[in-house]
Design a protein around this motif. Structure first.
Motif, PDB file in Angstrom:
ATOM      1  N   GLY A   1       0.910  11.513   2.510  1.00  0.00           N
ATOM      2  CA  GLY A   1      -0.174  11.366   3.471  1.00  0.00           C
ATOM      3  C   GLY A   1      -2.015  10.325   2.713  1.00  0.00           C
ATOM      4  O   GLY A   1      -2.546  10.253   3.451  1.00  0.00           O
ATOM      5  N   ALA A   2      -1.188  10.677   1.619  1.00  0.00           N
ATOM      6  CA  ALA A   2      -3.432  10.782   0.727  1.00  0.00           C
ATOM      7  C   ALA A   2      -2.809   9.476  -0.165  1.00  0.00           C
ATOM      8  O   ALA A   2      -1.700   8.592  -0.864  1.00  0.00           O
ATOM      9  CB  ALA A   2      -3.628  11.853  -0.381  1.00  0.00           C
ATOM     10  N   SER A   3      -3.716   8.378   0.402  1.00  0.00           N
ATOM     11  CA  SER A   3      -3.684   7.301  -0.749  1.00  0.00           C
ATOM     12  C   SER A   3      -4.563   7.657  -2.558  1.00  0.00           C
ATOM     13  O   SER A   3      -5.946   7.705  -1.917  1.00  0.00           O
ATOM     14  CB  SER A   3      -4.637   5.923   0.088  1.00  0.00           C
ATOM     15  OG  SER A   3      -4.324   5.185  -0.479  1.00  0.00           O
ATOM     16  N   THR A   4      -4.075   7.324  -3.112  1.00  0.00           N
ATOM     17  CA  THR A   4      -4.568   7.713  -4.304  1.00  0.00           C
ATOM     18  C   THR A   4      -3.676   7.387  -5.657  1.00  0.00           C
ATOM     19  O   THR A   4      -2.902   7.179  -5.401  1.00  0.00           O
ATOM     20  CB  THR A   4      -3.990   9.594  -4.923  1.00  0.00           C
ATOM     21  OG1 THR A   4      -5.307   9.681  -5.826  1.00  0.00           O
ATOM     22  CG2 THR A   4      -2.964  10.056  -4.529  1.00  0.00           C
TER      23      THR A   4
ATOM     24  N   GLN B   1       0.516  -0.920   0.177  1.00  0.00           N
ATOM     25  CA  GLN B   1      -0.025   0.359  -0.563  1.00  0.00           C
ATOM     26  C   GLN B   1       0.515   1.439  -0.196  1.00  0.00           C
ATOM     27  O   GLN B   1       1.907   1.175   1.096  1.00  0.00           O
ATOM     28  CB  GLN B   1      -0.999   0.008   1.185  1.00  0.00           C
ATOM     29  CG  GLN B   1      -1.934  -1.231   1.179  1.00  0.00           C
ATOM     30  CD  GLN B   1      -2.793  -1.318   0.324  1.00  0.00           C
ATOM     31  OE1 GLN B   1      -3.020  -2.575  -0.967  1.00  0.00           O
ATOM     32  NE2 GLN B   1      -3.468  -0.140  -0.124  1.00  0.00           N
TER      33      GLN B   1
ATOM     34  N   THR C   1       1.454   5.573  -0.074  1.00  0.00           N
ATOM     35  CA  THR C   1       0.453   6.563   0.559  1.00  0.00           C
ATOM     36  C   THR C   1       1.801   8.092  -0.545  1.00  0.00           C
ATOM     37  O   THR C   1       3.088   8.119  -0.343  1.00  0.00           O
ATOM     38  CB  THR C   1       0.422   7.511   1.625  1.00  0.00           C
ATOM     39  OG1 THR C   1       2.000   6.794   2.544  1.00  0.00           O
ATOM     40  CG2 THR C   1      -0.698   6.299   2.164  1.00  0.00           C
ATOM     41  N   TRP C   2       0.947   9.094  -0.572  1.00  0.00           N
ATOM     42  CA  TRP C   2       1.487   9.869  -1.183  1.00  0.00           C
ATOM     43  C   TRP C   2       1.523  11.108   0.040  1.00  0.00           C
ATOM     44  O   TRP C   2       0.182  11.554  -0.996  1.00  0.00           O
ATOM     45  CB  TRP C   2       1.439  10.149  -3.005  1.00  0.00           C
ATOM     46  CG  TRP C   2       1.125   9.001  -3.532  1.00  0.00           C
ATOM     47  CD1 TRP C   2      -0.103   7.832  -4.144  1.00  0.00           C
ATOM     48  CD2 TRP C   2       2.519   8.398  -4.319  1.00  0.00           C
ATOM     49  NE1 TRP C   2       0.483   6.767  -4.495  1.00  0.00           N
ATOM     50  CE2 TRP C   2       1.981   7.034  -4.507  1.00  0.00           C
ATOM     51  CE3 TRP C   2       3.708   8.819  -4.777  1.00  0.00           C
ATOM     52  CZ2 TRP C   2       2.848   6.064  -5.423  1.00  0.00           C
ATOM     53  CZ3 TRP C   2       4.693   7.716  -5.183  1.00  0.00           C
ATOM     54  CH2 TRP C   2       3.947   6.294  -5.422  1.00  0.00           C
TER      55      TRP C   2
END
Length: 143
Positions: free
Chosen positions: A135-138, A130, A132-133
């Motif tokens: 803090g965002a999972s997009t 998983q 995250t970029w």
């Protein structure tokens, strides 16, 4: 100037590995076959034969740092990021997101940009990493 970066991350017995070679140049006129990153002054050329999912993720990664890359133009009209080589060893647990992470980390290490915070965990239930970029999972094309 071209530079090569090897992206390696390992959690437990699982690991991700990829090698990318980038050439970053200020340019006055983008090449016809160049692809613009969003509305920025950054253009890029993917390597020939790259899988479409990897290409989408590379463009996504470049989009995350395009604002930072724009400062490298040195007075030129644009900046060209050419991906000269992209290699994923056969004996690796590969996911397409690595294309974004490898490009960002290569630019961070070799061009002095801050990049983004790339979080990485392993979801054992899904048997998948998983990302995250900042803090965002997009994903590419999703907000």
């Amino acid at each position: 100037m071209a530079f090569t970066y090897i992206y390696k991350r390992r959690i437990g017995s699982w690991g991700l590995v990829a090698r990318v070679t980038l050439d970053v140049q200020p340019i006055d006129e983008p090449p016809r076959e160049g692809r613009r990153i969003d509305d920025s002054h950054v253009w890029w050329l993917p390597p020939q034969g790259i899988p479409s999912a990897d290409e989408r993720w590379m463009a996504f990664g470049l989009g995350l740092v395009a604002g930072q890359l724009g400062t490298l133009r040195d007075g030129a009209d644009a900046l060209l990021v050419r991906v000269d080589d992209w290699d994923v060893p056969m004996l690796t647990d590969y996911q397409e997101e690595v294309a974004a992470a490898a490009v960002i980390e290569c630019l961070r290490e070799n061009c002095g940009i801050d990049g983004v915070d790339i979080g990485l965990t392993f979801d054992r239930e899904r048997n998948r990493y998983q990302f995250t970029w900042d803090g965002a999972s997009t994903e590419p094309g999703l907000d």
